[in-house]
Design a protein around this motif. Structure first.
Motif, PDB file in Angstrom:
ATOM      1  N   THR A 147       0.905  -1.192  -0.047  1.00 24.61           N
ATOM      2  CA  THR A 147      -0.061   0.179   0.029  1.00 24.61           C
ATOM      3  C   THR A 147       0.938   1.245  -0.078  1.00 24.61           C
ATOM      4  O   THR A 147       1.697   1.303   0.810  1.00 24.61           O
ATOM      5  CB  THR A 147      -0.769   0.126   1.200  1.00 24.61           C
ATOM      6  OG1 THR A 147      -1.730  -1.327   1.444  1.00 24.61           O
ATOM      7  CG2 THR A 147      -2.085   1.151   1.438  1.00 24.61           C
ATOM      8  N   PRO A 148       0.481   2.189  -0.871  1.00 21.43           N
ATOM      9  CA  PRO A 148       1.540   3.533  -0.875  1.00 21.43           C
ATOM     10  C   PRO A 148       1.338   4.220   0.666  1.00 21.43           C
ATOM     11  O   PRO A 148       0.336   4.047   1.134  1.00 21.43           O
ATOM     12  CB  PRO A 148       0.911   4.419  -2.043  1.00 21.43           C
ATOM     13  CG  PRO A 148       0.004   3.399  -2.668  1.00 21.43           C
ATOM     14  CD  PRO A 148      -0.422   2.234  -1.893  1.00 21.43           C
ATOM     15  N   LEU A 183       5.957   4.489  -2.503  1.00 22.03           N
ATOM     16  CA  LEU A 183       5.262   3.515  -3.601  1.00 22.03           C
ATOM     17  C   LEU A 183       5.787   2.380  -3.419  1.00 22.03           C
ATOM     18  O   LEU A 183       6.913   2.036  -3.559  1.00 22.03           O
ATOM     19  CB  LEU A 183       5.272   4.259  -4.670  1.00 22.03           C
ATOM     20  CG  LEU A 183       4.900   5.797  -4.882  1.00 22.03           C
ATOM     21  CD1 LEU A 183       5.009   6.322  -6.450  1.00 22.03           C
ATOM     22  CD2 LEU A 183       3.282   5.896  -4.543  1.00 22.03           C
ATOM     23  N   ARG A 197      -1.998  11.816  -5.863  1.00 18.29           N
ATOM     24  CA  ARG A 197      -1.995  10.380  -5.403  1.00 18.29           C
ATOM     25  C   ARG A 197      -2.302   9.274  -6.426  1.00 18.29           C
ATOM     26  O   ARG A 197      -1.346   8.436  -6.509  1.00 18.29           O
ATOM     27  CB  ARG A 197      -2.920  10.022  -4.097  1.00 18.29           C
ATOM     28  CG  ARG A 197      -2.446  11.007  -2.878  1.00 18.29           C
ATOM     29  CD  ARG A 197      -3.401  10.760  -1.747  1.00 18.29           C
ATOM     30  NE  ARG A 197      -2.928  11.516  -0.597  1.00 18.29           N
ATOM     31  CZ  ARG A 197      -2.885  11.154   0.623  1.00 18.29           C
ATOM     32  NH1 ARG A 197      -3.508   9.814   0.937  1.00 18.29           N
ATOM     33  NH2 ARG A 197      -2.671  11.643   1.724  1.00 18.29           N
ATOM     34  N   ASN A 198      -3.207   9.634  -7.067  1.00 24.43           N
ATOM     35  CA  ASN A 198      -3.586   8.537  -8.285  1.00 24.43           C
ATOM     36  C   ASN A 198      -2.408   8.602  -9.192  1.00 24.43           C
ATOM     37  O   ASN A 198      -1.744   7.492  -9.823  1.00 24.43           O
ATOM     38  CB  ASN A 198      -5.025   8.879  -8.860  1.00 24.43           C
ATOM     39  CG  ASN A 198      -6.121   8.676  -8.106  1.00 24.43           C
ATOM     40  OD1 ASN A 198      -5.954   7.813  -6.922  1.00 24.43           O
ATOM     41  ND2 ASN A 198      -7.098   9.327  -8.202  1.00 24.43           N
ATOM     42  N   VAL A 229       0.762   6.716  -8.072  1.00 26.80           N
ATOM     43  CA  VAL A 229       0.577   5.360  -8.185  1.00 26.80           C
ATOM     44  C   VAL A 229       0.703   4.905  -9.363  1.00 26.80           C
ATOM     45  O   VAL A 229       1.466   3.748  -9.692  1.00 26.80           O
ATOM     46  CB  VAL A 229      -0.893   5.077  -7.690  1.00 26.80           C
ATOM     47  CG1 VAL A 229      -1.048   3.340  -7.536  1.00 26.80           C
ATOM     48  CG2 VAL A 229      -0.896   5.290  -5.785  1.00 26.80           C
ATOM     49  N   SER A 237       3.486   2.145 -10.963  1.00 27.06           N
ATOM     50  CA  SER A 237       3.242   1.020 -11.673  1.00 27.06           C
ATOM     51  C   SER A 237       4.154   0.791 -12.785  1.00 27.06           C
ATOM     52  O   SER A 237       4.577  -0.094 -13.221  1.00 27.06           O
ATOM     53  CB  SER A 237       1.852   0.777 -11.955  1.00 27.06           C
ATOM     54  OG  SER A 237       1.521  -0.151 -12.623  1.00 27.06           O
TER      55      SER A 237
END
Length: 665
Positions: free
Chosen positions: A206-207, A238, A265-266, A269, A273
């Motif tokens: 989890t970040p 992250l 935040r999005n 993330v 990835s």
């Protein structure tokens, strides 16, 4: 907001108090003439509004609307909006406009804010997309780290630097240390269960967004005292997840902001990835690279032998595509009589299969050369071998056999680039050599008659063999590449090792897409391995006269060459070698005597026959009458050995004749 009534026939426009207020104009300032309002409308806006209304009147429209700016009496500007309803008579001719005007400042301000927010989102999304695209070209873990440090994405997100750790055997290995002075002793390797932010995100997947320095200090009291002096105000850690498993963690450190919006935040993330996927590719690439590099090194010669009379330098540089290995190879093959074979070749392709084929072809070609076959036969047999190897690969190759005593070279080229010659004064030129089809293809098409070009390598001249990756460049032809290489060699250092290094540095700088092999061979000017004479005689089976003649030749030559003190030994050993050849093989033997020059004068006896079976030393036993021949040769001569030849073998021995007789009892 206000309204107006515009009589197009009389040209009078009636405006109520609200409309005049929008234009910041009092009732006593307006006389009913629309042109009076032009003092409030910006000139460009007025022309645009007049054009809009004129078009609406002419094209049959029944309404219009537009935004425009006015200048109030204090000099400030305000956005205004107007809408008009056009009335027409029975013929369609316009005669009246009823409409409204209103203050649109607040409306456009909010719209601009929304547009700005959307533009910010698009820009952040674009940063992530561009960073992801750049990461697609990263091949190693260090490439990923360097790209992130240089990325405008981190700058846009406000991060001053990053820290990165990779998961290795249950521990997190720190591979990027953040800003200068940020390394904390003892954190190069940390366990996943330790109270560090990277360990936490790897455990929880989890970040972790740390929005203030106070939160950082409270959450990680062990780490914070070591980094509190760096001015970190917030951080985002992250987890790096690939194929549903953690491979590490990324930390973005901030020094001038607190807090993270939902959009930020999005996007972070999403960035994590993309980085995880790139890191996984990089780690897999490095694993394959290590495997391929080991295979490549195993296929190339482990060492280059010292060759009396020559100075040799070899280099190999891998391609930047594929798995960084390919089919390029070099080899140096010591041959009897002061000769040496030099090989350069290139198997088609840049993968492990090309390297495997290369290894087999190199060994086979070396074996054929060591057996004593002529250069043309060596290439023909190697081509047949490659054709029968059940592979779709072909290979280009150049094989050069050099007699270092005379400088005579026999060059055979199979679809390869021409070699170069560097003269003693440093000048360099191309060496045109007649060639045949590449190995494999020549066997497939039945064209195995490789032409041999005889040339001479003078003392202090250098033979340059190389693969096409050194001279082939996008957008240029081969001739231009050859001229460029000649110029580079001409300007390069005379020392062969330094010259080879410089050629490889140029390859690295250009970042070529093909691997490169280089072989440099310089002939020494003072090397004379054979002087003093050479005698040869054939001895047939069941021919006692030929045997007696050979003994007489040996006795006379030894005395003539000043080795009379050892004539009995030499004659005895030569007689033993000839007798063995006549007894144990079919056909006759060829006896050769030659004097070798060097630090010590040595006389060499060679006996050739047509059998490929190698002699072996055996014990004769107490009552045995045979089996002592090789023991005798070993005891009397100073050195002896066996060489394979293309049509059989040669047993040889040498005697030191530089000094007087040596008592060996």
């Amino acid at each position: 907001m206000g309204s107006f009534d515009w009589d197009l026939v009389s040209g009078t426009m009636i405006m109520d108090a609200g409309a005049l207020k929008v234009f910041d104009m009092g009732p006593d300032e307006y006389d009913g003439d629309p042109t009076t309002l032009s003092s409030r409308v910006l000139p460009d806006e007025g022309r645009r509004l007049d054009t809009l209304v004129t078009h609406a009147l002419k094209d049959g429209s029944d309404r219009y609307g537009a935004y425009f700016r006015i200048r109030r009496r204090d000099g400030s500007q305000r956005w205004t909006h107007t809408q008009g309803l056009i009335h027409r008579d029975e013929t369609g001719r316009p005669h009246r406009i009823l409409g409204i005007v209103r203050d649109a400042s607040e409306e456009l301000t909010e719209s601009a804010a929304r547009l700005g927010l959307d533009e910010g989102r698009r820009k952040r999304t674009s940063v992530v997309e561009s960073t992801t695209a750049a990461l697609a070209h990263a091949r190693t873990v260090q490439d990923v780290i360097d790209l992130l440090n240089d990325s405008h994405g981190l700058e846009y997100f406000g991060a001053t630097s990053l820290v990165m750790g990779l998961l290795e055997s249950g521990r997190i290995h720190l591979v990027a240390e953040g800003p200068a002075g940020a390394f904390v002793p003892g954190t190069r390797f940390t366990r996943v269960d330790e109270p560090y932010p990277m360990s936490e995100v790897v455990r929880t997947l989890t970040p972790r967004f740390i929005e203030s320095a106070e939160e950082f200090a409270d959450s990680y009291p062990i780490l914070w005292p070591h980094i509190s002096g760096l001015g970190i105000t917030s951080a985002a850690y992250l987890p790096l997840i690939a194929q549903a498993r953690p491979i590490g963690a990324l930390g973005l450190l901030y020094g001038d902001r607190t807090g993270f919006s939902a959009d930020e935040r999005n996007l972070l993330v999403a960035l994590g990835s993309s980085i995880a996927q790139s890191l996984q590719r990089a780690m897999l690439y490095e694993q394959e690279h290590d495997l391929a590099e080991g295979l490549q090194q195993a296929m190339l010669p482990r060492r280059i032998p010292d060759v009396p009379g020559a100075h040799i330098a070899v280099r190999y540089r891998s391609a930047r595509l594929g798995r960084d290995i390919g089919g390029d190879w070099y080899d140096i093959i010591p041959l009897p009589g002061g000769r040496v074979g030099a090989v350069i070749g290139d198997v088609q392709g840049h993968d492990t299969h090309a390297a495997a084929v290369m290894g087999q072809l190199r060994i086979v070609l070396r074996a054929y050369a060591a057996e004593g076959h002529t250069p043309a036969t060596v290439m023909a047999r190697a081509s047949v071998f490659l054709h029968e190897l059940d592979t779709d690969r072909f290979a280009t190759c150049t094989y050069v056999e050099v007699d270092l005593a005379t400088g005579v070279m026999q060059v055979v080229r199979a679809g390869h680039v021409d070699p170069l010659i560097q003269d003693a004064d440093g000048s360099c030129r191309r060496l045109p050599v007649e060639g045949g089809l590449p190995l494999g293809l020549s066997a497939e098409f039945g064209r195995l008659d490789f032409p041999v070009t005889a040339l001479e390598l003078d003392p202090d001249q250098t033979l340059l063999l190389y693969t096409d990756g050194l001279v082939e460049k996008p957008g240029t032809d081969l001739d231009e590449g050859m001229r460029w290489l000649c110029s580079l060699v001409r300007r390069g250092p005379r020392d062969l090792q330094r010259l080879a290094d410089e050629l490889c540095e140029v390859v690295d700088e250009q970042g070529g897409d093909d691997d490169v092999a280089i072989l440099l061979l310089r002939r020494h000017g003072a090397y004379f391995p054979r002087t003093g004479g050479r005698l040869q005689q054939h001895v047939g089976q069941s021919d006692p006269e030929a045997l007696r003649s050979a003994r007489h030749m040996i006795r006379a030559a030894v005395r003539a060459w000043g080795a009379a003190d050892r004539s009995d030994e030499i004659e005895l050993v030569a007689d033993e070698l000839v007798t063995n050849a006549l007894m144990h093989t079919d056909g006759g033997a060829i006896v050769t005597l030659r004097m070798l020059a060097g630090p010590e004068r040595r006389l060499r006896v060679e006996v050739e026959d047509r059998s490929s079976a190698l002699p072996r030393r055996r014990e004769a036993g107490e009552s045995g009458v045979s089996g002592r021949g090789l023991l005798l040769v070993e005891q009397i001569s100073d050195v002896w050995g066996v060489e394979s030849r293309g049509s059989g073998k040669c047993v040889w021995c040498e005697f030191d004749v530089n000094s007087m007789y040596i008592d060996r009892t």
